[in-house]
Design an enzyme around this catalytic site. Structure first.
Site, PDB file in Angstrom:
ATOM      1  N   HIS A   1       0.603  31.607 -25.132  1.00 16.88           N
ATOM      2  CA  HIS A   1       1.266  30.298 -25.194  1.00 16.88           C
ATOM      3  C   HIS A   1       1.229  29.609 -23.840  1.00 16.88           C
ATOM      4  O   HIS A   1       1.073  28.392 -23.745  1.00 16.88           O
ATOM      5  CB  HIS A   1       2.720  30.463 -25.640  1.00 16.88           C
TER       6      HIS A   1
ATOM      7  N   ASP B   1     -11.693  28.755 -34.204  1.00 16.94           N
ATOM      8  CA  ASP B   1     -11.482  29.728 -35.276  1.00 16.94           C
ATOM      9  C   ASP B   1     -12.754  29.937 -36.091  1.00 16.94           C
ATOM     10  O   ASP B   1     -13.099  31.054 -36.450  1.00 16.94           O
ATOM     11  CB  ASP B   1     -10.342  29.266 -36.198  1.00 16.94           C
TER      12      ASP B   1
ATOM     13  N   GLU C   1     -11.949  25.686 -40.692  1.00 25.74           N
ATOM     14  CA  GLU C   1     -11.885  26.796 -39.732  1.00 25.74           C
ATOM     15  C   GLU C   1     -12.320  28.116 -40.339  1.00 25.74           C
ATOM     16  O   GLU C   1     -12.363  29.131 -39.652  1.00 25.74           O
ATOM     17  CB  GLU C   1     -10.451  26.943 -39.204  1.00 25.74           C
TER      18      GLU C   1
ATOM     19  N   CYS D   1     -13.394  19.619 -33.298  1.00 19.86           N
ATOM     20  CA  CYS D   1     -12.315  19.581 -32.297  1.00 19.86           C
ATOM     21  C   CYS D   1     -12.073  20.915 -31.603  1.00 19.86           C
ATOM     22  O   CYS D   1     -11.046  21.084 -30.959  1.00 19.86           O
ATOM     23  CB  CYS D   1     -11.023  19.056 -32.909  1.00 19.86           C
TER      24      CYS D   1
HETATM   25  C1  PEP Z   1      -9.852  25.531 -33.565  1.00 16.56           C
HETATM   26  O1  PEP Z   1      -9.627  26.589 -34.182  1.00 16.56           O
HETATM   27  O2  PEP Z   1     -10.979  25.207 -33.167  1.00 16.56           O
HETATM   28  C2  PEP Z   1      -8.767  24.610 -33.250  1.00 16.56           C
HETATM   29  C3  PEP Z   1      -8.995  23.435 -32.727  1.00 16.56           C
HETATM   30  O3  PEP Z   1      -7.510  25.050 -33.492  1.00 16.56           O
HETATM   31  P1  PEP Z   1      -6.707  26.011 -32.499  1.00 16.56           P
HETATM   32  O4  PEP Z   1      -7.525  26.209 -31.274  1.00 16.56           O
HETATM   33  O5  PEP Z   1      -5.410  25.332 -32.239  1.00 16.56           O
HETATM   34  O6  PEP Z   1      -6.582  27.256 -33.334  1.00 16.56           O
HETATM   35 MG    MG Z   2      -7.722  26.892 -35.138  1.00 15.09          MG
END
Ligand code: PEP
Ligand code: MG
Length: 752
Positions: A364, A630, A606, A677
């Site tokens: 975190h 992910d 994801e 993203c």
């Molecule tokens: C991802 O999995 O690419 C994503 C943007 O989500 P997080 O990194 O918050 O799991």
């Molecule tokens: Mg993610």
């Protein structure tokens, strides 16, 4: 000490303290000490070896060996019995030294005449400073009392060394913690910074290692341990029912705080002449060196807990709170073993960088550091022992390197590099208001990822065209209780205000896996990344999701609203989640709230499964955003949190690129807006390739927008796509070499 009594050891310590108090130069003190120990322990020889560099021990003082060998005799770490003690931090006690494995004969010292050998490490909090040795002609093993006494003396020497008592001429008598040190850690957040150390938990300084009244000292220790037990019980009663890891740590604290063995050992140390503080530190030192040797993760964790608990006990004993009166420098670079997200957020943007001894890339704290765009290095072993408040430090978050107390040449090279980066930033600023339009005329939408209010000032300065991913879980993670709907709605409203009409995509709560809320009962899952997380929690226990959707609708207050769901793995999860929004809209309307002027409902992609969902799914969703972090971990079955595997597979691996291209093609068929993203969107070369295979929109951390836009504007994506296709057809594993070659030929400087 042939009669080996506790009071003998105490007398020795008191004499040692008095000798040290007499003053004099470092060498003089060391000479007096060896004389004192040899005469007290009735041994012919006493010698002190100190490290002159990481790998070499030097004989710095001796009673009994030839005086000419002082500062001449040197041993490598692991060499001879002395080197073995230093390397293993284990005592060597033998009646027949020459027959011992590794014995090394050093003619210049004349030591062949001595048969018995007792060597103990001089160490403080896990840092080995040297070796203290006694030797005698008589072939006998030293008694446990003698061993103990020498250990206690070594402990006091280490304390005094820390306070600078033995500083003198030559590398071995250097002041501690004054030399340049390089740490190689792991990149937590890119970026470079120069500043001065700010210790999150300053070390307790023990100035009185020796005490004469063991009874009074023991009482002080017992009282402090009682206070410690009360405070641990209080912490436990607050935490019970919450985060299982936290409770487990506190339970370990409780176990140690009530451990009779721990208290007994410290009381024994006191009876030998140590002060209560020094007794705590002695046991802490032993635990730290066991920690360094242990490969058992569970044991290491528990020793870590004992270390924390010892610090608490030291604070109680010395009355030194976390506020030591030190002033935070103007350019603080925070050093800690670990830090929680809320504490890091409290420091906020005041920090120029963060260096953690432990931590993890996905913790975190790392998420918060990333959101605040503060360079972060994790796994910088031993930095909390080495760094002192106010030390000059250079942090290279791009390489995961830290230069503590750097010398002039390093500073100069580092500043040159920072100046080049600043120039590049200026270049990026000059194209801030221009579109990310490529040489072949394609326009790529560049948006930013955010998660805290603190991110929003970057929106206009970075040149982002909106927020492509607002990670709402950060607001939940940095609090110690569930936020209220009104609080969330006010916050989301402020986010929309700050965006000033530019689109913001709010992702609903993505918890579980690595993101565990401190106040939610965690589930013990064998595989949290594949477990009950994100939308799975939202659909099974919809209370929080509903509250969040209401807060979002109210925050929009008649403005357009975009919502996306995390971790959708099959079509019906999206359908049901969408129904929750429909219900929330109907309810809000009934309650008389203004509805958003436009509502877009999308999903993260994801899991590989979703790429193969029925066409109806792609027709239903208003947009899709690929969560590459992910998606890549599931595609390659490589844990994104695991240092050993997380960099093992290249994003530009042809399998992954072709898979992503398949998603592009499915979205094209249905006309579904698509973006990417994950972190890769912010890496210039990866970003170019994603755009080349057809991703029309990329969302990244604000600092990446400039470099990505700069590169896109100089590239012909059609040509690059041909390069990718040719490389793919040629049978390579990754297209990266071909892409780099193309960019080099086209004289496009890559910023990767
Ligand atoms: C991802 O999995 O690419 C994503 C943007 O989500 P997080 O990194 O918050 O799991
Ligand atoms: Mg993610």
């Amino acid at each position: 000490m042939p009669d080996g009594t506790e009071s003998e050891s105490r007398k020795l310590l008191v004499r040692l303290r008095d000798t040290l108090a007499e003053g004099g130069a470092g060498q003089e003190r060391l000479d007096k000490i060896t004389h004192l120990i040899a005469s007290s322990m009735l041994t012919e020889v006493c010698s002190i070896y100190l490290f002159r560099d990481d790998d070499t021990l030097e004989l710095c003082a001796t009673e009994g060996l030839k005086a000419e060998s002082v500062h001449q005799t040197r041993l490598r770490l692991g060499e001879g019995l002395v080197g073995r003690v230093a390397k293993t931090t284990q005592i060597v006690n033998t009646a027949n030294a020459p027959s011992e494995r590794g014995f090394r004969y050093m003619p210049e010292t004349g030591e062949e005449a001595y048969s018995s050998f007792l060597g103990v490490p001089i160490q403080r909090l896990g840092e080995t400073l040297g070796v203290l040795v006694v030797q005698s002609k008589e072939a006998r093993e030293f008694s446990s009392d003698e061993v103990y006494a020498l250990e206690v003396v070594a402990m006091v020497l280490a304390e005094m060394a820390e306070l600078g008592a033995f500083v003198g001429d030559g590398a071995a008598l250097k002041a501690l913690h004054q030399q340049p040190v390089l740490f190689r850690g792991t990149v937590g957040q890119e970026g470079t910074a120069e500043g001065h150390i700010w210790l999150h938990e300053p070390r307790v300084v023990v100035t009185n290692p020796v005490a004469e009244d063991p009874q009074a000292e023991t009482e002080r220790l017992r009282k402090a341990v009682d206070d410690l037990r009360v405070s641990v019980d209080q912490m436990l009663s607050v935490a019970e029912g919450g985060d299982a890891d936290h409770v487990q740590v506190l339970e370990a604290y409780k176990m140690f705080a009530n451990s009779k063995g721990w208290l007994r050992r410290m009381e024994e140390d006191i009876s030998r002449g140590l002060s209560a503080e020094a007794a705590v530190e002695k046991e802490q030192s032993i635990a730290r060196s066991r920690m360094a040797r242990s490969t058992d993760a569970y044991l290491r964790e528990r020793l870590n807990d004992l270390d924390d608990l010892s610090n608490r006990l030291l604070r109680i004993l010395t009355g030194q709170g976390s506020d030591t009166g030190a002033e935070m420098p103007d350019d603080p670079i925070l050093v800690a073993r670990n830090i929680g997200p809320a504490e890091l957020l409290d420091y906020g943007r005041r920090l120029k960088g963060v260096i953690l001894e432990e931590g993890s890339v996905g913790s975190h704290a790392a998420i918060v550091a990333r959101a605040l765009a503060i360079p972060l290095v994790v796994h910088a072993s031993n930095i909390t022992t080495e760094a002192l408040n106010g030390n000059h430090v250079l942090l290279d978050g791009d390489q995961g390197v830290v230069h503590l107390r750097p010398d002039e040449n390093v500073v100069k090279a580092f500043r040159d590099q920072m100046a080049m980066q600043a120039q590049a930033q200026e270049r990026y600023a000059s194209i801030r208001d221009l579109p990310a339009e490529t040489l072949c005329g394609r326009r790529i939408a560049l948006t930013m990822n955010a998660g805290l209010m603190a991110d929003l000032p970057s929106l206009p300065t970075s040149g982002a065209e909106g927020v492509g991913l607002f990670r709402t879980e950060l607001q939940f993670l940095v609090r110690n209780k569930m936020p209220k709907r009104a609080e969330l709605s006010a916050l989301y409203g402020r986010v929309l205000d700050a965006a000033d009409g530019q689109p913001v995509v709010f992702r609903t709560l993505d918890i579980g896996s690595d993101k565990v809320l401190p106040y939610m009962k965690p589930n013990d899952e064998p595989n949290p990344a594949l477990g009950w997380r994100a939308i799975r929690v939202g659909l099974d226990k919809p209370g929080v999701l509903r509250m969040q959707l209401q807060a979002l609708i109210r925050a929009a207050n008649g403005r357009p609203l975009s919502v996306m769901f995390p971790f959708i793995a099959q079509m019906d999860e999206f359908t049901v989640a969408r129904q929750e929004i429909d219900k929330a809209m109907a309810r809000e309307e009934r309650l008389g709230h203004v509805l958003p002027s436009e509502l877009k409902i999308g999903t993260m992609l994801e899991t590989p499964s979703l790429a193969f969902a029925p066409q109806a799914f792609f027709e239903q969703v208003d947009f899709v955003s690929i969560g590459g972090n992910d998606l890549k971990q599931f595609f390659f079955a490589a844990d994104r949190e695991n240092e050993r595997v997380r960099r093992r597979y290249d994003t530009l691996n042809v399998s992954f690129l072709s898979f992503l291209e398949g998603i592009v093609s499915r979205c094209r068929t249905t006309g579904t807006p698509l973006s990417f993203c994950g972190e890769d969107a912010g890496r210039p070369i990866e970003a170019l390739c994603l755009a080349a295979i057809g991703l029309p929109s990329l969302s990244m951390r604000p600092a990446s927008i400039g470099p990505v836009k700069h590169l896109l504007r100089r590239t012909n994506l059609e040509e690059l796509y041909q390069v990718i296709c040719q490389a793919r057809e040629s049978g390579v594993q990754s297209v990266r070499p071909a892409v780099m070659e193309y960019l080099a030929k086209a004289a496009i400087p890559s910023a990767n």
